[in-house]
Motif scaffolding. Structure first.
Motif, PDB file in Angstrom:
ATOM      1  N   ASN A  52      61.902   5.493  16.000  1.00 45.97           N
ATOM      2  CA  ASN A  52      62.945   4.767  15.365  1.00 45.97           C
ATOM      3  C   ASN A  52      64.133   5.028  16.063  1.00 45.97           C
ATOM      4  O   ASN A  52      65.337   4.545  15.699  1.00 45.97           O
ATOM      5  N   VAL A 153      54.786  18.910  -1.114  1.00 47.73           N
ATOM      6  CA  VAL A 153      55.677  18.257  -2.155  1.00 47.73           C
ATOM      7  C   VAL A 153      56.650  17.432  -1.789  1.00 47.73           C
ATOM      8  O   VAL A 153      57.222  17.772  -0.751  1.00 47.73           O
ATOM      9  N   GLY A 155      57.934  13.008  -2.256  1.00 46.54           N
ATOM     10  CA  GLY A 155      57.651  11.525  -1.868  1.00 46.54           C
ATOM     11  C   GLY A 155      58.341  10.740  -1.053  1.00 46.54           C
ATOM     12  O   GLY A 155      58.180   9.438  -1.027  1.00 46.54           O
ATOM     13  N   THR A 158      60.147  12.278   4.787  1.00 47.54           N
ATOM     14  CA  THR A 158      59.647  13.570   5.274  1.00 47.54           C
ATOM     15  C   THR A 158      58.428  14.022   4.763  1.00 47.54           C
ATOM     16  O   THR A 158      57.650  14.517   5.559  1.00 47.54           O
ATOM     17  N   ALA A 159      58.093  13.974   3.289  1.00 47.32           N
ATOM     18  CA  ALA A 159      56.860  14.284   2.792  1.00 47.32           C
ATOM     19  C   ALA A 159      55.846  13.670   3.455  1.00 47.32           C
ATOM     20  O   ALA A 159      54.756  14.141   3.628  1.00 47.32           O
ATOM     21  N   GLU A 161      55.512  11.986   6.217  1.00 42.42           N
ATOM     22  CA  GLU A 161      55.413  12.423   7.872  1.00 42.42           C
ATOM     23  C   GLU A 161      54.667  13.864   7.902  1.00 42.42           C
ATOM     24  O   GLU A 161      53.712  14.039   8.720  1.00 42.42           O
ATOM     25  N   ARG A 178      56.422  13.903  -7.728  1.00 41.56           N
ATOM     26  CA  ARG A 178      56.883  13.993  -9.349  1.00 41.56           C
ATOM     27  C   ARG A 178      56.719  12.514  -9.884  1.00 41.56           C
ATOM     28  O   ARG A 178      56.614  12.448 -11.332  1.00 41.56           O
ATOM     29  N   ARG A 183      58.764   7.453  -2.706  1.00 40.66           N
ATOM     30  CA  ARG A 183      60.250   6.902  -2.255  1.00 40.66           C
ATOM     31  C   ARG A 183      60.239   6.446  -0.810  1.00 40.66           C
ATOM     32  O   ARG A 183      61.006   5.819  -0.203  1.00 40.66           O
ATOM     33  N   ASN A 205      53.864  17.972 -11.043  1.00 36.07           N
ATOM     34  CA  ASN A 205      54.729  18.824 -10.681  1.00 36.07           C
ATOM     35  C   ASN A 205      54.051  20.289 -10.408  1.00 36.07           C
ATOM     36  O   ASN A 205      53.289  20.436 -11.212  1.00 36.07           O
ATOM     37  N   GLY A 244      63.769  16.984   0.504  1.00 35.54           N
ATOM     38  CA  GLY A 244      65.131  17.047   0.728  1.00 35.54           C
ATOM     39  C   GLY A 244      65.910  18.179   1.102  1.00 35.54           C
ATOM     40  O   GLY A 244      65.410  19.276   1.576  1.00 35.54           O
ATOM     41  N   HIS A 245      67.292  18.062   1.493  1.00 41.26           N
ATOM     42  CA  HIS A 245      68.026  18.827   2.139  1.00 41.26           C
ATOM     43  C   HIS A 245      69.367  19.122   1.196  1.00 41.26           C
ATOM     44  O   HIS A 245      69.745  18.085   0.587  1.00 41.26           O
ATOM     45  N   ASN A 288      73.366   9.799   2.565  1.00 44.22           N
ATOM     46  CA  ASN A 288      72.794   8.480   2.262  1.00 44.22           C
ATOM     47  C   ASN A 288      71.781   8.197   3.380  1.00 44.22           C
ATOM     48  O   ASN A 288      70.498   7.612   3.082  1.00 44.22           O
ATOM     49  N   TYR A 289      72.166   8.230   4.755  1.00 49.84           N
ATOM     50  CA  TYR A 289      71.413   7.629   5.877  1.00 49.84           C
ATOM     51  C   TYR A 289      70.369   8.820   6.557  1.00 49.84           C
ATOM     52  O   TYR A 289      69.246   8.434   6.592  1.00 49.84           O
ATOM     53  N   GLN A 291      69.754   9.798   9.289  1.00 46.09           N
ATOM     54  CA  GLN A 291      68.896   9.357  10.372  1.00 46.09           C
ATOM     55  C   GLN A 291      69.455  10.026  11.727  1.00 46.09           C
ATOM     56  O   GLN A 291      70.791  10.208  11.818  1.00 46.09           O
TER      57      GLN A 291
HETATM   58  P1  NDP Z   1      64.400  12.175   0.352  1.00 46.80           P
HETATM   59  O1  NDP Z   1      65.606  12.427  -0.567  1.00 46.80           O
HETATM   60  O2  NDP Z   1      64.338  10.779   0.606  1.00 46.80           O
HETATM   61  O3  NDP Z   1      63.151  12.483  -0.628  1.00 46.80           O
HETATM   62  C1  NDP Z   1      63.024  13.709  -1.313  1.00 46.80           C
HETATM   63  C2  NDP Z   1      61.759  13.615  -2.110  1.00 46.80           C
HETATM   64  O4  NDP Z   1      61.411  14.596  -2.774  1.00 46.80           O
HETATM   65  C3  NDP Z   1      61.761  12.464  -3.262  1.00 46.80           C
HETATM   66  O5  NDP Z   1      60.430  12.055  -3.283  1.00 46.80           O
HETATM   67  C4  NDP Z   1      62.017  13.309  -4.582  1.00 46.80           C
HETATM   68  O6  NDP Z   1      61.475  12.806  -5.511  1.00 46.80           O
HETATM   69  C5  NDP Z   1      61.334  14.556  -4.209  1.00 46.80           C
HETATM   70  N1  NDP Z   1      61.971  15.663  -4.657  1.00 46.80           N
HETATM   71  C6  NDP Z   1      63.135  16.076  -4.849  1.00 46.80           C
HETATM   72  N2  NDP Z   1      63.300  16.990  -5.427  1.00 46.80           N
HETATM   73  C7  NDP Z   1      62.200  17.464  -6.086  1.00 46.80           C
HETATM   74  C8  NDP Z   1      61.718  18.189  -6.927  1.00 46.80           C
HETATM   75  N3  NDP Z   1      62.554  19.244  -7.600  1.00 46.80           N
HETATM   76  N4  NDP Z   1      60.551  18.221  -7.361  1.00 46.80           N
HETATM   77  C9  NDP Z   1      59.599  17.435  -6.840  1.00 46.80           C
HETATM   78  N5  NDP Z   1      59.997  16.397  -6.267  1.00 46.80           N
HETATM   79  C10 NDP Z   1      61.137  16.484  -5.733  1.00 46.80           C
HETATM   80  O7  NDP Z   1      64.305  13.168   1.387  1.00 46.80           O
HETATM   81  P2  NDP Z   1      63.728  13.224   2.781  1.00 46.80           P
HETATM   82  O8  NDP Z   1      63.881  14.421   3.468  1.00 46.80           O
HETATM   83  O9  NDP Z   1      62.200  12.682   2.663  1.00 46.80           O
HETATM   84  O10 NDP Z   1      64.388  11.849   3.532  1.00 46.80           O
HETATM   85  C11 NDP Z   1      65.728  12.041   3.726  1.00 46.80           C
HETATM   86  C12 NDP Z   1      66.341  10.735   4.536  1.00 46.80           C
HETATM   87  O11 NDP Z   1      65.583  11.014   5.793  1.00 46.80           O
HETATM   88  C13 NDP Z   1      65.710   9.643   3.929  1.00 46.80           C
HETATM   89  O12 NDP Z   1      66.744   8.781   4.313  1.00 46.80           O
HETATM   90  C14 NDP Z   1      64.374   9.261   4.928  1.00 46.80           C
HETATM   91  O13 NDP Z   1      64.435   7.848   5.039  1.00 46.80           O
HETATM   92  C15 NDP Z   1      64.900  10.005   6.284  1.00 46.80           C
HETATM   93  N6  NDP Z   1      63.770  10.128   6.973  1.00 46.80           N
HETATM   94  C16 NDP Z   1      63.355   9.261   7.937  1.00 46.80           C
HETATM   95  C17 NDP Z   1      62.327   9.811   8.761  1.00 46.80           C
HETATM   96  C18 NDP Z   1      61.785   8.401   9.650  1.00 46.80           C
HETATM   97  O14 NDP Z   1      62.653   7.455   9.712  1.00 46.80           O
HETATM   98  N7  NDP Z   1      60.731   8.793  10.451  1.00 46.80           N
HETATM   99  C19 NDP Z   1      61.453  10.821   8.682  1.00 46.80           C
HETATM  100  C20 NDP Z   1      62.186  11.650   7.809  1.00 46.80           C
HETATM  101  C21 NDP Z   1      63.090  11.273   6.930  1.00 46.80           C
HETATM  102  P3  NDP Z   1      62.094  11.462  -6.452  1.00 46.80           P
HETATM  103  O15 NDP Z   1      61.489  10.341  -5.298  1.00 46.80           O
HETATM  104  O16 NDP Z   1      61.443  11.516  -7.609  1.00 46.80           O
HETATM  105  O17 NDP Z   1      63.687  11.752  -6.536  1.00 46.80           O
END
Ligand code: NDP
Length: 315
Positions: A52, A153, A155, A158-159, A161, A178, A183, A205, A244-245, A288-289, A291
């Protein structure tokens, strides 16, 4: 501690934000110096295909995209150096930035593009099995689990991918989610749900890992706290975190306003921080984004603002 030459525009970090800032700042003749940090190229060097980022109709590997951006900055003579910013003193101007705990630079403008780092669940077993089956990077470590069963782990995108990448290498991939839904973006969800060797475990979990000489399995709880709560174990060799990060803002927090998670707060639609001449771009300031394209855009804005700031100061 040795004090080095003053720098008009110091850029810290080498993801899309840092390199884009370097391209713009060098073309504006700010003679930027960019320190690449611990992971030259940033997080994208560890992802797989990027589909993208505009301008790459067939997609591009994260590694290649970052190499292209770096080369583009070098073309305009950006001074790109290895080194990690280890401390700052932003209470004085020019700002003082320590690199590798060794030498201090004085910077007349500063662009912070230090990105964000993968989060872990906080389980003791993640430490116990570090390097022995626990990883936050499928593209780095997936190779070790060829034809084995693994779990991812998370949703989000990133997960998904990571799960898709691992599905091409491993026998089976469990995606531990979880909530009762993913997401991730629709397209990623569809790919994951349509992949035969990915099993999505919704409402699960991970609470622990087990194994004698490395990870051999994970303890999971389904519908934790509910009347029908269930404890199950899965046999896996690799346990990948993709939840996440958190922003790499530690060394700046004393001087800069951050939110409760540590993201640097910027003013309105600009990369300006609460300090004049200090700008934050990319994931370190963006909850937020996240990207590549938005990070690159904010790096561009930061360089333009740095130029305006230096002109106003007559520097
Ligand atoms: P996100 O914050 O989007 O997702 C984190 C996921 O981890 C959620 O499903 C969240 O669950 C879960 N999570 C968080 N904490 C815990 C925990 N303690 N136990 C279990 N599950 C947990 O992070 P990403 O790194 O996936 O993405 C970050 C951003 O980067 C997003 O905007 C995404 O769109 C973007 N991105 C885009 C890509 C692409 O376009 N190719 C590739 C990778 C990332 P819950 O939903 O329940 O909160």
């Amino acid at each position: 501690m040795q004090t080095n030459e003053p720098i008009r525009c110091l850029i810290i970090g080498s993801g899309p934000a840092g390199y884009t800032a370097a391209i713009y700042a060098s073309r504006a003749n700010l003679k930027p110096v960019l320190y690449e940090g611990m992971q030259p190229g940033g997080q994208l060097t560890k992802t797989t295909e990027i589909e993208n980022f505009p301008g790459y109709p067939k997609g591009v590997s994260g590694f290649q995209l970052m190499a292209d951006m770096r080369n583009q900055a070098l073309r305009f003579n950006a001074d790109i150096r290895y080194g990690v910013a280890t401390a700052t003193d932003l209470s004085v101007y020019p700002y003082k930035i320590t690199i590798d705990e060794e030498h201090v630079h004085e910077a007349y403008s500063l662009i912070i593009a230090t990105g964000a780092t993968a989060k872990f669940l906080g389980l003791a077993d993640e430490q116990r099995y570090a390097g022995m089956g626990v990883s936050a990077c499928a593209t780095c470590d997936g190779f070790f689990y060829r034809n084995k069963d693994v779990a991812v782990v998370g949703g989000g995108d990133t997960a998904c991918e990571e799960a898709l990448y691992l599905s091409g290498l491993c026998k089976k991939v469990y995606l531990i989610v979880r909530k009762a839904h993913l997401r991730a973006s629709k397209i990623m969800q569809e790919r994951v749900l349509g992949t035969a060797n990915i099993e999505v475990l919704f409402e699960h979990n991970a609470v622990g890992l087990f194994g004698e000489n490395g990870v051999e399995g994970a303890h999971l709880v389904k519908r934790s706290g509910e009347a029908d709560e269930e404890k199950i174990d899965i046999a896996i060799h690799g346990f990948f975190l993709a939840i996440g990060h958190h922003p790499n803002s530690e060394i700046f927090k004393k001087h800069l306003e951050t939110d409760e998670t540590g993201y640097i707060i910027t003013q309105g639609n600009t990369p300006k921080t609460n300090l004049p001449g200090v700008f934050a771009a990319g994931d370190v300031a963006d909850p937020n984004y996240l990207q590549a394209v938005t990070a690159a855009a904010s790096g561009c804005k930061a360089a333009i603002e740095a130029e305006r700031f230096l002109v106003e100061k007559g520097l």
